[in-house]
Scaffold this active site. Sequence first.
Site, PDB file in Angstrom:
ATOM      1  N   LYS B  45       0.855  -1.195   0.000  1.00  0.00           N
ATOM      2  CA  LYS B  45       0.000   0.000   0.000  1.00  0.00           C
ATOM      3  C   LYS B  45       0.891   1.245   0.000  1.00  0.00           C
ATOM      4  CE  LYS B  45      -3.996   1.938   2.528  1.00  0.00           C
ATOM      5  NZ  LYS B  45      -4.849   1.817   3.721  1.00  0.00           N
ATOM      6  N   SER B 120      -9.770   1.890   2.692  1.00  0.00           N
ATOM      7  CA  SER B 120      -8.856   2.615   1.842  1.00  0.00           C
ATOM      8  C   SER B 120      -7.821   1.736   1.136  1.00  0.00           C
ATOM      9  CB  SER B 120      -8.123   3.667   2.669  1.00  0.00           C
ATOM     10  OG  SER B 120      -7.297   3.029   3.628  1.00  0.00           O
ATOM     11  N   SER B 144     -10.090  -0.380   6.893  1.00  0.00           N
ATOM     12  CA  SER B 144      -9.454  -0.186   5.594  1.00  0.00           C
ATOM     13  C   SER B 144      -8.796  -1.426   4.980  1.00  0.00           C
ATOM     14  CB  SER B 144      -8.413   0.929   5.680  1.00  0.00           C
ATOM     15  OG  SER B 144      -9.056   2.176   5.607  1.00  0.00           O
TER      16      SER B 144
END
Lengths: 477, 452
Positions: B45, B120, B144
Amino acid sequence: MKAYETVIGLEVHAQLATESKVFCGCSTKFAQAPNASTCPVCLGLPGALPVLNKKAFSLAVKTALALDCKIETLIKFDRKNYYYPDLPKNYQISQYDRPLGRDGFSEVFIKGEKKRIGIKRVHLEEDAGKLVHSPGKDTSLVDFNRTGCPLLEIVSEPDMREPLEAYEYLVAIKAILRYLGVSDCNMEEGSLRCDANISVRQKGEKRLGVKAEVKNMNSFKAVKEALVYESKRHREALENGDRILQETRLWNADKGITISMRSKEEAEDYRYFPEPDLVPFTVEKEKIEEIKKCLPELPKAKKDRIARDYKLNEYDAGLLVREVEIADFFEAASKSCGKPKQVANWLLGDISAFLNAAGIPIGKAALKPEHLAQLVSLIESGRISGKIAKEILPNVINKGISPAEIVKNENLSQIQDGKKLSVVIEKVIAENEKSVKDYKGGKEEAIRFLVGQAMKATGGKANPQKVNELLKEKLKG
Amino acid sequence: MVNSCAVLHSCLERIERLNSKINAFVHFEKENPLGQKGTRPIAIKDNISVKDELTTCASKILEGYRPPYDATVIKKLKEKGYILMGKTNMDEFAFGSSCETSCYGPVRNPWDLKRIPGGSSGGSAAAVAADLVPMALGSDTGGSIRQPAALSGVVGMKPTYGRVSRYGLIAFASSLDQIGPITSNVADCAELLGVISGYDGLDSTSADIPVPDYTKALVKNIKGMKIGVPKEYFPEDGLDKDVKEALLEAKNIFKGLEASLVEISLPHTKYAVSCYYIIAPAEASSNLARYDGVQYGLREEAVRMVDMYAKTRTAGFGEEAKRRILLGTYALSSGYYEAYYLKAMRVRTMIKNDFSEAFKSCDVILTPTSPTPAFKIGERADDPLKMYLSDIFTIPANLAGIPGISIPCGFSGNNLPIGLQLLGKPFEEETLIRLAYAFEQNTEFHKRKPNL
Ligand SMILES: [Zn+2]
């Protein structure tokens, strides 16, 4: 003019003498190339996290204990949020509602009177960096070497009533920090900083007047001068019925005035909240007791002991203990010659004056306690006069040569021998008929002139006591 | 030396062919994967620091930023022979549940390119769902990892707070953030969790508790285990019909595996979202203060320093980031701190206590991961409150600091994945893995793949 009263409180920031910074492993050493001592943590790079330096924490607790503070059992840190380019995270890790120490005090002597100054709080925080303004350009550079150095903030109660008390309080705090060895306390290098809050009110009034916060004072003397200036400014304003603004003012040492920096209306809201990156922890009572036990003898205790053991008055003892090196020097020299009063006089008089003028701390001077002990012994035994002692002192201090050796090498021993002195005295009597006449006519003080002449003739080596005796004897006849 | 690992070559081929469709990767490593040693391709990420590689949190304000250091998890991955494939798309600074707030444009759900993948960590979830990589790292502050795992049909775990070092994870809300695995199956999840877990002297909030061998928990027998079903997580309204049915079926599967279901209550659940939207933005407003144009990232020049700050932050942050900074700044302001932040902290303690109480009567807690399957891109973009409710079932675990896992448990009528969530006691990730593995091995949901 009405009767006014000045109220002063001080905030002292001391950089703690740790090897590494408070939340990372970077060195705290000064005078490195800009930004040489930085890492992701103290640069506040995204993702980097603080880890508390245990040494810094224990030095902070030590200091709080020495200032008679109560120690907080649950230690936590908070974020103080404000924007400034020398603060890379735009928040400072500090302590807000639970300072590690609170409700302590420090004692000062004002005109022979003991006075207690309350310590409101002692807390640990990180230092900010430094902005370097490039001359002639409209840009500034940032040096983060100092960012993250451990700072101890010591906040006093508004207990001081005149600038001199503030000065004495600073001297006392510095002495304690130095005794503990927790800070270099170097105001020029910024390892000790002081901001002052000052207000003036009518005598008898309970409420505090509108205060000014004074910053940018880089010596104790500057603190005193700035406070004298501010105290006067406030009194005049009150007398003239002018409104006093709550504001921050900067001391300008060159001009000897303070200048308004910002008013309270523009003051920031720091939005304190608990630092989530550091876990609160408890300090065991036993741990605190253990640190307490390991505290060295502090200035107040040392002063009391020195006054008692060496039969000195409290004032002299107080002066001796201001710096631990002087106190230690005093004790060593006194033990060696057995004449503490004389040692104290020399130490606080000529030696201090000489060292202060030369800017040498006693620990760095070549002068050793044995030298002073020997000097005192030489005077007490009558081998040299006080005058000679003063003359040879610079060489002893600078070069560390023993006084006995200087006396021997330069043939400075007092002339004690009656025969040698008689020759000189007869010559003096012969050459100063008027004074002899005056003396014989009952003008006792004329003898002092004659003694002086004899001293001069021997280059100061004659024992004045002896000259006096011999003169009187010879003039009797 | 060119790495000849077959999995790596298949990943590179799929990324080449499919990434432009789903926009999962936003940066590829300078150090070409073919030049790296190892056998396990992994995606990271974009909020996890990799030395010298772009790490931007999908925000314009971190344009061009390359960290000079590796996050602790990255160090561990490099040591263990993982091949870093690149950085995955996300909501800007992890503020969102749809990946629509990224400065690189939205991520598309591999199951339906008109839909969001969740967020996210949507880029990581989509990359795994589309088989661009077998596994990825995400971060979870309020769901997330778990919510995009559910919406993209993969496995995602948020470990216990303190299990995985946060050093190098660009902070959103420090007291809630946790890095975790997103994988195509439970076995990979167990393996990756074992690699990234453990105490780290660089993170004061990491826990000094030994890391078990999580692969030992990969057993199919869950007989006699007690699964708590909180009534607050199965509301009459507010739960999509397909999700409701999938969860009902999941309960039956667990029953079939001879686990027992017990009804429990987590009474303060209804306050979790409001509590979270005070604490998380408060911490974020402070964490994001450092993006000021002074040291790194975007800088908009101005004559006065304050103007540089204002111009840089105005240009660098997106709408949602600005909204959260404002919310957080307000909540911490003098005069409001007590009423908002302190109160939220007290509620947080109550939510934590709810879980401790509930775990007295069960080993794990079963809930839906998300109230609905993936929604359409743009559908909730103009309604932040509706968006915030996407995380209603995942947020409480972050507030309580407990571990949670989301695994595929069904499909909606229009072929969108549905996930179930298992929540565990602190540092009992093994129990979650054991139940998740048993469920997975007795169902076929994880075998279904999107048609790309
Ligand atoms: Zn550092």
